[in-house]
Write an enzyme that holds these catalytic residues in place. Structure first.
Site, PDB file in Angstrom:
ATOM      1  N   THR A   6       0.613  -1.178  -0.023  1.00 35.97           N
ATOM      2  CA  THR A   6       0.119   0.331   0.340  1.00 35.97           C
ATOM      3  C   THR A   6       0.875   1.276  -0.582  1.00 35.97           C
ATOM      4  O   THR A   6       2.138   1.592   0.283  1.00 35.97           O
ATOM      5  CB  THR A   6      -0.956  -0.151   1.131  1.00 35.97           C
ATOM      6  OG1 THR A   6      -2.065   0.608   0.712  1.00 35.97           O
ATOM      7  CG2 THR A   6      -0.572   0.866   1.797  1.00 35.97           C
ATOM      8  N   LYS A  39      -8.510  -0.412   1.341  1.00 40.89           N
ATOM      9  CA  LYS A  39      -7.269   0.850   2.858  1.00 40.89           C
ATOM     10  C   LYS A  39      -7.727   1.431   3.556  1.00 40.89           C
ATOM     11  O   LYS A  39      -6.894   1.673   4.804  1.00 40.89           O
ATOM     12  CB  LYS A  39      -5.827  -0.286   2.878  1.00 40.89           C
ATOM     13  CG  LYS A  39      -5.632  -1.264   1.903  1.00 40.89           C
ATOM     14  CD  LYS A  39      -4.044  -1.773   1.387  1.00 40.89           C
ATOM     15  CE  LYS A  39      -4.567  -1.406  -0.276  1.00 40.89           C
ATOM     16  NZ  LYS A  39      -3.080  -1.491  -0.854  1.00 40.89           N
ATOM     17  N   GLY A  51      -6.478   5.017   7.063  1.00 41.62           N
ATOM     18  CA  GLY A  51      -6.051   4.651   5.909  1.00 41.62           C
ATOM     19  C   GLY A  51      -4.678   3.916   6.664  1.00 41.62           C
ATOM     20  O   GLY A  51      -4.016   4.313   7.750  1.00 41.62           O
ATOM     21  N   SER A 130       4.134   1.611   1.367  1.00 46.28           N
ATOM     22  CA  SER A 130       5.932   1.669   0.292  1.00 46.28           C
ATOM     23  C   SER A 130       6.367   3.021  -0.441  1.00 46.28           C
ATOM     24  O   SER A 130       6.815   2.838  -0.798  1.00 46.28           O
ATOM     25  CB  SER A 130       5.326  -0.184  -0.337  1.00 46.28           C
ATOM     26  OG  SER A 130       5.116  -1.045   0.439  1.00 46.28           O
ATOM     27  N   GLY A 162       1.810   5.042  -8.184  1.00 43.34           N
ATOM     28  CA  GLY A 162       1.301   4.722  -8.619  1.00 43.34           C
ATOM     29  C   GLY A 162       2.400   4.228 -10.158  1.00 43.34           C
ATOM     30  O   GLY A 162       2.704   3.030 -10.266  1.00 43.34           O
ATOM     31  N   CYS A 165       6.531   3.372  -8.043  1.00 44.77           N
ATOM     32  CA  CYS A 165       6.240   2.981  -6.887  1.00 44.77           C
ATOM     33  C   CYS A 165       5.996   1.365  -7.512  1.00 44.77           C
ATOM     34  O   CYS A 165       4.290   1.289  -7.729  1.00 44.77           O
ATOM     35  CB  CYS A 165       5.798   3.332  -5.355  1.00 44.77           C
ATOM     36  SG  CYS A 165       5.960   1.738  -4.504  1.00 44.77           S
ATOM     37  N   THR A 168       2.489   0.447  -5.456  1.00 46.78           N
ATOM     38  CA  THR A 168       1.552   1.635  -5.517  1.00 46.78           C
ATOM     39  C   THR A 168       0.815   0.521  -7.002  1.00 46.78           C
ATOM     40  O   THR A 168       1.818   1.093  -7.840  1.00 46.78           O
ATOM     41  CB  THR A 168       1.683   2.641  -5.867  1.00 46.78           C
ATOM     42  OG1 THR A 168       2.555   2.248  -4.158  1.00 46.78           O
ATOM     43  CG2 THR A 168       0.255   3.418  -5.190  1.00 46.78           C
TER      44      THR A 168
END
Length: 177
Positions: A6, A39, A51, A130, A162, A165, A168
């Site tokens: 996440t 999440k 979260g 992450s 996103g 990473c 993500t």
């Protein structure tokens, strides 16, 4: 092998606070197990948004404990966060949990970590997980250099994270309080 997940980002701007998270669940360093996990969720009669990032089972355990604290302390976010952090740090079982949480209500945005910290971030922007550092940098840059509102900043910061990473993705859950 542990399942981790996440990126969670939170942006507080004016009277609006947003917590947004991606949907990826990863096992180890290379296997994507799920792309649409949720999440980010509401608690305490939809007055609090949470979260969580880290080991999935640990995050759910801490989320449930936090919800218990909110009930016990009549929705007082800061008191509930401090009590959770104290029990997390002091309990023999809980102290081994690997997760972090961002929590918010209309007044406060807090980071809760397993080392006993409850932190109110400067300038109302925080991120965990992450891809948290990528989302944090993107959110800070967007807040300082655009006219975007909190919701737009959180969503765009997650999209940027996103793109950078591998842990993500762009399946975003977003809650406004």
């Amino acid at each position: 092998m542990n399942m981790h997940a996440t990126t969670i980002v939170a942006v507080k701007q004016g009277n609006q606070t947003v917590i947004a998270g991606d949907g990826q669940v990863t096992m180890g360093q290379s296997i994507v197990l799920k792309n649409n996990a949720v999440k980010v969720r509401r608690m305490y009669n939809d007055k609090v948004v949470v979260g969580f990032a880290g080991s999935v089972a640990d995050a759910f355990t801490l989320s449930a404990r936090f919800e218990e604290m909110l009930q016990k302390f009549s929705g007082n976010l800061l008191r509930s966060a401090v009590e959770l952090a104290q029990s997390w740090r002091g309990d023999r079982y809980l102290r081994n949990l690997e997760a972090m949480m961002l929590v918010a209500d209309k007044e406060k945005l807090l980071i809760i970590s397993g080392d006993g910290n409850v932190i109110e971030p400067e300038k109302g922007i925080a991120a965990i997980g992450s891809g948290g550092n990528y989302a944090l940098a993107a959110a800070k840059a967007l807040a300082a250099n655009t006219k975007m509102d909190a919701k737009q900043i959180a969503e765009q910061a997650l999209k940027i994270a996103g793109d950078i990473c591998v842990f993500t993705n762009s399946s975003i859950t977003l809650e406004v309080v």
